[in-house]
Design an enzyme around this catalytic site. Sequence first.
Site, PDB file in Angstrom:
ATOM      1  N   ASP A 208      -6.547   0.870   0.886  1.00  0.00           N
ATOM      2  CA  ASP A 208      -6.658   0.995   2.363  1.00  0.00           C
ATOM      3  C   ASP A 208      -7.899   0.562   2.781  1.00  0.00           C
ATOM      4  O   ASP A 208      -8.736  -0.118   1.901  1.00  0.00           O
ATOM      5  CB  ASP A 208      -6.297   2.653   2.646  1.00  0.00           C
ATOM      6  CG  ASP A 208      -7.485   3.563   1.981  1.00  0.00           C
ATOM      7  OD1 ASP A 208      -8.250   2.991   1.388  1.00  0.00           O
ATOM      8  OD2 ASP A 208      -7.386   4.567   2.293  1.00  0.00           O
TER       9      ASP A 208
ATOM     10  N   LYS B 155       1.039  -1.309   0.092  1.00  0.00           N
ATOM     11  CA  LYS B 155       0.152  -0.050   0.034  1.00  0.00           C
ATOM     12  C   LYS B 155       0.944   1.268   0.012  1.00  0.00           C
ATOM     13  O   LYS B 155       0.585   2.030  -0.815  1.00  0.00           O
ATOM     14  CB  LYS B 155      -0.977   0.111   1.233  1.00  0.00           C
ATOM     15  CG  LYS B 155      -1.919   1.286   1.292  1.00  0.00           C
ATOM     16  CD  LYS B 155      -2.604   1.490   2.540  1.00  0.00           C
ATOM     17  CE  LYS B 155      -1.761   2.105   3.540  1.00  0.00           C
ATOM     18  NZ  LYS B 155      -2.344   2.645   4.672  1.00  0.00           N
TER      19      LYS B 155
END
Length: 338
Positions: free
Chosen positions: A227, A209
């Site tokens: 997320d 991420k």
Amino acid sequence: MSSSTPGKSSTADQTGASGATGGTGKTVPERTTATEAGAKAGGKPATKSATKAAAKPAAKSAPARKASATAAAAKAAAPRKAPKAESHLAMVRRARRINRELAEVYPYAHPELDFRNPFELLVATVLSAQTTDLRVNQTTPALFAAYPTPEDMAAAVPEEMEEIIRPTGFFRAKTKSLLGLSAALRDEFGGEVPGRLEDLVKLPGVGRKTANVVLGNAFGVPGITVDTHFGRLVRRWKWTDEEDPVKVEAVVAGIFPKSEWTMLSHRVVFHGRRICHARKPACGACPIAPLCPSYGEGETDPDKARKLLKYEMGGRPGQRLSPPADYPGKPAPALGEG
């Protein structure tokens, strides 16, 4: 020769005469008896009781009523036919339309972390774990003033750094990660942030991420940032049922062209933070409600839903202290100012 009594008219004559006057000299409408009506219809003469019965629906017998009630109950209890499953092609088309609609709603979508170079974005993204971008943005000015380069940060006193980043939470673990990644940048990459995924994920505290955030926004390399907001929305929209972020990333990457990955991530995250909230989505104020298979999970009343909107959608400051020039909302306040 007539058999009628002289001086009196026959019954037929009286009928004919009274048909116009009713025998009183007054004109009355011609009446048709039930018997005549039945004869005219070509059926059996109808009695008065039969005529009344024809005017009312026939009463059901007790067994018939019981059978009807049983059938109604069985129909109500029977499982409803499941809606036709959406094909993969239809889902892809709907997903891409959602992306186009979000692009119109959020033409100013952007990373909500303040940064001036790849190193600042990398550090800010590591700090954003388990906290808000707003709190990170309020904390990093002092951090970067004290440690502007990887070399400076690698040489920091841990306790001093912990005090600076304390507002972001988990400050001891985050300090360890920042010291480690800064030392790695200094020792292995000449003090520069690498522009490849495989290099970034080797740095302490950096996962896919964080790497995709840095690649997409500091280097222009397309990436999907999964997320909590992104994962929640793509499941609500039935793009995937996957929970694992890596699997979610792979599925969504197969739906959209690579050129859309970075901006898609921003638009979805923007929508999740402003309208499609975790606990109470503002369904009644959602611009893509007709495309959402989960419509109704949140507030559907338009007036009540509008009160749930956040940041610029709700007339309040955004998360960045230094937002882009085209951002329609207000800048966020500095730490301690609001």
